[in-house]
Design a protein around this motif. Structure first.
Motif, PDB file in Angstrom:
ATOM      1  N   CYS A 166       0.833  -1.212   0.000  1.00 45.93           N
ATOM      2  CA  CYS A 166       0.000   0.000   0.000  1.00 45.93           C
ATOM      3  C   CYS A 166       0.861   1.254   0.000  1.00 45.93           C
ATOM      4  O   CYS A 166       0.566   2.220  -0.712  1.00 45.93           O
ATOM      5  CB  CYS A 166      -0.911   0.005   1.228  1.00 45.93           C
ATOM      6  N   VAL A 167       1.935   1.232   0.797  1.00 46.22           N
ATOM      7  CA  VAL A 167       2.810   2.402   0.892  1.00 46.22           C
ATOM      8  C   VAL A 167       3.490   2.656  -0.448  1.00 46.22           C
ATOM      9  O   VAL A 167       3.549   3.800  -0.928  1.00 46.22           O
ATOM     10  CB  VAL A 167       3.856   2.207   2.001  1.00 46.22           C
ATOM     11  N   VAL A 168       4.007   1.613  -1.077  1.00 41.21           N
ATOM     12  CA  VAL A 168       4.681   1.764  -2.375  1.00 41.21           C
ATOM     13  C   VAL A 168       3.732   2.319  -3.432  1.00 41.21           C
ATOM     14  O   VAL A 168       4.093   3.202  -4.221  1.00 41.21           O
ATOM     15  CB  VAL A 168       5.256   0.405  -2.834  1.00 41.21           C
ATOM     16  N   ALA A 169       2.504   1.801  -3.440  1.00 42.24           N
ATOM     17  CA  ALA A 169       1.553   2.188  -4.482  1.00 42.24           C
ATOM     18  C   ALA A 169       1.020   3.603  -4.305  1.00 42.24           C
ATOM     19  O   ALA A 169       0.701   4.275  -5.291  1.00 42.24           O
ATOM     20  CB  ALA A 169       0.388   1.200  -4.516  1.00 42.24           C
ATOM     21  N   ASN A 170       0.909   4.063  -3.065  1.00 48.38           N
ATOM     22  CA  ASN A 170       0.265   5.346  -2.810  1.00 48.38           C
ATOM     23  C   ASN A 170       1.230   6.495  -2.542  1.00 48.38           C
ATOM     24  O   ASN A 170       0.814   7.653  -2.489  1.00 48.38           O
ATOM     25  CB  ASN A 170      -0.696   5.212  -1.631  1.00 48.38           C
ATOM     26  N   PHE A 171       2.514   6.184  -2.366  1.00 46.86           N
ATOM     27  CA  PHE A 171       3.538   7.216  -2.217  1.00 46.86           C
ATOM     28  C   PHE A 171       4.533   7.045  -3.363  1.00 46.86           C
ATOM     29  O   PHE A 171       5.488   6.275  -3.255  1.00 46.86           O
ATOM     30  CB  PHE A 171       4.254   7.112  -0.861  1.00 46.86           C
ATOM     31  N   GLN A 172       4.274   7.722  -4.481  1.00 43.68           N
ATOM     32  CA  GLN A 172       5.131   7.578  -5.649  1.00 43.68           C
ATOM     33  C   GLN A 172       6.517   8.158  -5.360  1.00 43.68           C
ATOM     34  O   GLN A 172       6.660   9.100  -4.573  1.00 43.68           O
ATOM     35  CB  GLN A 172       4.516   8.299  -6.856  1.00 43.68           C
ATOM     36  N   LYS A 173       7.512   7.602  -6.011  1.00 41.77           N
ATOM     37  CA  LYS A 173       8.887   8.023  -5.732  1.00 41.77           C
ATOM     38  C   LYS A 173       9.183   9.425  -6.234  1.00 41.77           C
ATOM     39  O   LYS A 173      10.147  10.050  -5.797  1.00 41.77           O
ATOM     40  CB  LYS A 173       9.880   7.026  -6.320  1.00 41.77           C
ATOM     41  N   THR A 174       8.351   9.934  -7.153  1.00 42.58           N
ATOM     42  CA  THR A 174       8.564  11.295  -7.646  1.00 42.58           C
ATOM     43  C   THR A 174       7.957  12.338  -6.714  1.00 42.58           C
ATOM     44  O   THR A 174       8.194  13.534  -6.886  1.00 42.58           O
ATOM     45  CB  THR A 174       7.942  11.463  -9.045  1.00 42.58           C
ATOM     46  N   THR A 175       7.166  11.902  -5.729  1.00 44.04           N
ATOM     47  CA  THR A 175       6.548  12.845  -4.795  1.00 44.04           C
ATOM     48  C   THR A 175       7.217  12.778  -3.429  1.00 44.04           C
ATOM     49  O   THR A 175       7.816  13.751  -2.975  1.00 44.04           O
ATOM     50  CB  THR A 175       5.037  12.558  -4.676  1.00 44.04           C
ATOM     51  N   ILE A 176       7.082  11.629  -2.751  1.00 43.17           N
ATOM     52  CA  ILE A 176       7.714  11.447  -1.436  1.00 43.17           C
ATOM     53  C   ILE A 176       8.603  10.208  -1.524  1.00 43.17           C
ATOM     54  O   ILE A 176       8.174   9.091  -1.220  1.00 43.17           O
ATOM     55  CB  ILE A 176       6.674  11.299  -0.314  1.00 43.17           C
ATOM     56  N   PHE A 177       9.838  10.410  -1.956  1.00 40.71           N
ATOM     57  CA  PHE A 177      10.728   9.286  -2.219  1.00 40.71           C
ATOM     58  C   PHE A 177      11.058   8.509  -0.950  1.00 40.71           C
ATOM     59  O   PHE A 177      11.196   7.281  -0.981  1.00 40.71           O
ATOM     60  CB  PHE A 177      12.018   9.786  -2.871  1.00 40.71           C
ATOM     61  N   SER A 178      11.185   9.203   0.189  1.00 43.42           N
ATOM     62  CA  SER A 178      11.544   8.525   1.430  1.00 43.42           C
ATOM     63  C   SER A 178      10.471   7.519   1.844  1.00 43.42           C
ATOM     64  O   SER A 178      10.784   6.388   2.243  1.00 43.42           O
ATOM     65  CB  SER A 178      11.763   9.551   2.549  1.00 43.42           C
ATOM     66  N   MET A 179       9.196   7.900   1.743  1.00 39.88           N
ATOM     67  CA  MET A 179       8.113   6.985   2.080  1.00 39.88           C
ATOM     68  C   MET A 179       8.021   5.845   1.069  1.00 39.88           C
ATOM     69  O   MET A 179       7.729   4.700   1.434  1.00 39.88           O
ATOM     70  CB  MET A 179       6.783   7.733   2.143  1.00 39.88           C
ATOM     71  N   HIS A 180       8.268   6.156  -0.188  1.00 43.39           N
ATOM     72  CA  HIS A 180       8.274   5.105  -1.209  1.00 43.39           C
ATOM     73  C   HIS A 180       9.365   4.081  -0.910  1.00 43.39           C
ATOM     74  O   HIS A 180       9.158   2.873  -1.067  1.00 43.39           O
ATOM     75  CB  HIS A 180       8.500   5.727  -2.587  1.00 43.39           C
ATOM     76  N   LEU A 181      10.509   4.565  -0.463  1.00 44.75           N
ATOM     77  CA  LEU A 181      11.619   3.670  -0.122  1.00 44.75           C
ATOM     78  C   LEU A 181      11.270   2.804   1.081  1.00 44.75           C
ATOM     79  O   LEU A 181      11.598   1.611   1.120  1.00 44.75           O
ATOM     80  CB  LEU A 181      12.875   4.496   0.148  1.00 44.75           C
ATOM     81  N   VAL A 182      10.601   3.406   2.084  1.00 43.02           N
ATOM     82  CA  VAL A 182      10.158   2.631   3.246  1.00 43.02           C
ATOM     83  C   VAL A 182       9.210   1.524   2.810  1.00 43.02           C
ATOM     84  O   VAL A 182       9.314   0.373   3.260  1.00 43.02           O
ATOM     85  CB  VAL A 182       9.476   3.559   4.278  1.00 43.02           C
ATOM     86  N   GLY A 183       8.270   1.861   1.933  1.00 43.32           N
ATOM     87  CA  GLY A 183       7.344   0.853   1.434  1.00 43.32           C
ATOM     88  C   GLY A 183       8.044  -0.260   0.676  1.00 43.32           C
ATOM     89  O   GLY A 183       7.679  -1.439   0.802  1.00 43.32           O
ATOM     90  N   ALA A 184       9.065   0.089  -0.109  1.00 41.48           N
ATOM     91  CA  ALA A 184       9.821  -0.926  -0.855  1.00 41.48           C
ATOM     92  C   ALA A 184      10.566  -1.867   0.092  1.00 41.48           C
ATOM     93  O   ALA A 184      10.613  -3.083  -0.144  1.00 41.48           O
ATOM     94  CB  ALA A 184      10.796  -0.242  -1.813  1.00 41.48           C
ATOM     95  N   VAL A 185      11.134  -1.302   1.161  1.00 39.17           N
ATOM     96  CA  VAL A 185      11.846  -2.134   2.142  1.00 39.17           C
ATOM     97  C   VAL A 185      10.875  -3.080   2.840  1.00 39.17           C
ATOM     98  O   VAL A 185      11.168  -4.266   3.054  1.00 39.17           O
ATOM     99  CB  VAL A 185      12.582  -1.248   3.168  1.00 39.17           C
ATOM    100  N   LEU A 186       9.688  -2.557   3.186  1.00 35.76           N
ATOM    101  CA  LEU A 186       8.683  -3.406   3.828  1.00 35.76           C
ATOM    102  C   LEU A 186       8.219  -4.508   2.879  1.00 35.76           C
ATOM    103  O   LEU A 186       8.113  -5.677   3.268  1.00 35.76           O
ATOM    104  CB  LEU A 186       7.487  -2.565   4.262  1.00 35.76           C
TER     105      LEU A 186
END
Length: 270
Positions: free
Chosen positions: A107-127
């Motif tokens: 959910c985090v990866v899909a809803n926080f795109q890396k072009t907007t909030i990269f840090s949250m996207h990275l957290v989602g990818a790690v999870l």
């Protein structure tokens, strides 16, 4: 009876089909609209710009829900098969937590795109991928303890192979990404959606994107191994009423002597 009508095997099958469909839809849409290059873009790049990012987010949220449900059914199955072994029960509980964390990461990866909030996207990818790899590891260990008396050794070998595939993809993606960011120091890489052959960082970028796709399909392949196991389990919910009414406290006097549906409407008739 068709194979998908047996037990709960439709659940992991739906998870796999729906997730693949979300990848394919986002990829085709992004390529047709020229938002990304056709040659192996990052999965997250295909869901970065509108309109594909809207549908990609919704579809991945559904995949996350199916993942949570699949992980829970697997937990209940192992629990029922090994209800008297404390060691396996603890490992099983640990796997449940990891599986739910990985599903939430989707959910985090899909809803926080890396072009907007990269840090949250990275957290989602790690999870999703990091914690998800640990989930596959735990389930592979459980399969090792469960063979050959619960299932065949082949099942364990297949899951072990997928685990090696997953870990290899993670290592390849991490190393190539570090090299790419080192070469492109000072470049806003998360916002770079188009690459030209021969430009600095192109080779490690391609290795990284291919590794990500390999990693995603290793997860999909792992859940495919659940289909046969889930043909042998069903779950049901049981309603346990704490009271025969829904009032707070005692039943009002006006409601106590009210006739029930089974009581006679007319008394004293012959």
């Amino acid at each position: 009876m068709w194979w998908f009508q047996q037990g709960l095997c439709l659940l992991p099958a739906a998870l796999v089909v729906w997730t693949v469909a979300s990848f394919v839809f986002a990829y085709i849409t992004a390529v047709v609209l020229r938002h990304v290059d056709a040659v192996v873009p990052y999965i997250s790049d295909t869901g970065t710009l509108a309109p594909e990012r809207c549908v990609f987010g919704i579809m991945m949220d559904v995949s996350a829900f199916l993942g949570i449900a699949t992980v829970y059914v697997r937990y209940k199955q192992v629990e029922a098969l090994h209800d008297d072994e404390v060691k396996l029960q603890r490992l099983n509980c640990f796997g449940l937590v990891l599986g739910w964390m990985s599903s939430f990461g989707m959910c985090v990866v899909a809803n926080f795109q890396k072009t907007t909030i990269f840090s949250m996207h990275l957290v989602g990818a790690v999870l999703t991928f990091g914690v998800g790899a640990l989930y596959i590891l735990v389930q592979t260990l459980l399969s090792h303890y469960m063979q050959p008396h619960i299932h065949s050794k082949t099942t364990f070998v297949v899951r072990l192979t997928i685990l090696v595939w997953t870990l290899g993809s993670i290592i390849s993606m991490f190393v190539s990404s570090v090299i790419m960011y080192t070469v492109l120091s000072g470049v806003d890489v998360p916002r770079k959606l188009h690459w030209l052959p021969g430009e600095p960082g192109y080779v490690p970028h391609m290795v990284s994107t291919v590794s990500e796709w390999f990693l995603a399909f290793s997860f999909i392949s792992f859940f495919l191994t659940y289909i046969r196991d889930f043909q042998k389990i069903n779950l049901r919910a049981v309603a346990v009423l704490q009271s025969s009414h829904l009032y707070d406290g005692n039943i009002p006097p006006s409601r106590q002597n009210r006739p029930s549906e089974t009581s006679p409407l007319l008394a004293g008739t012959t």
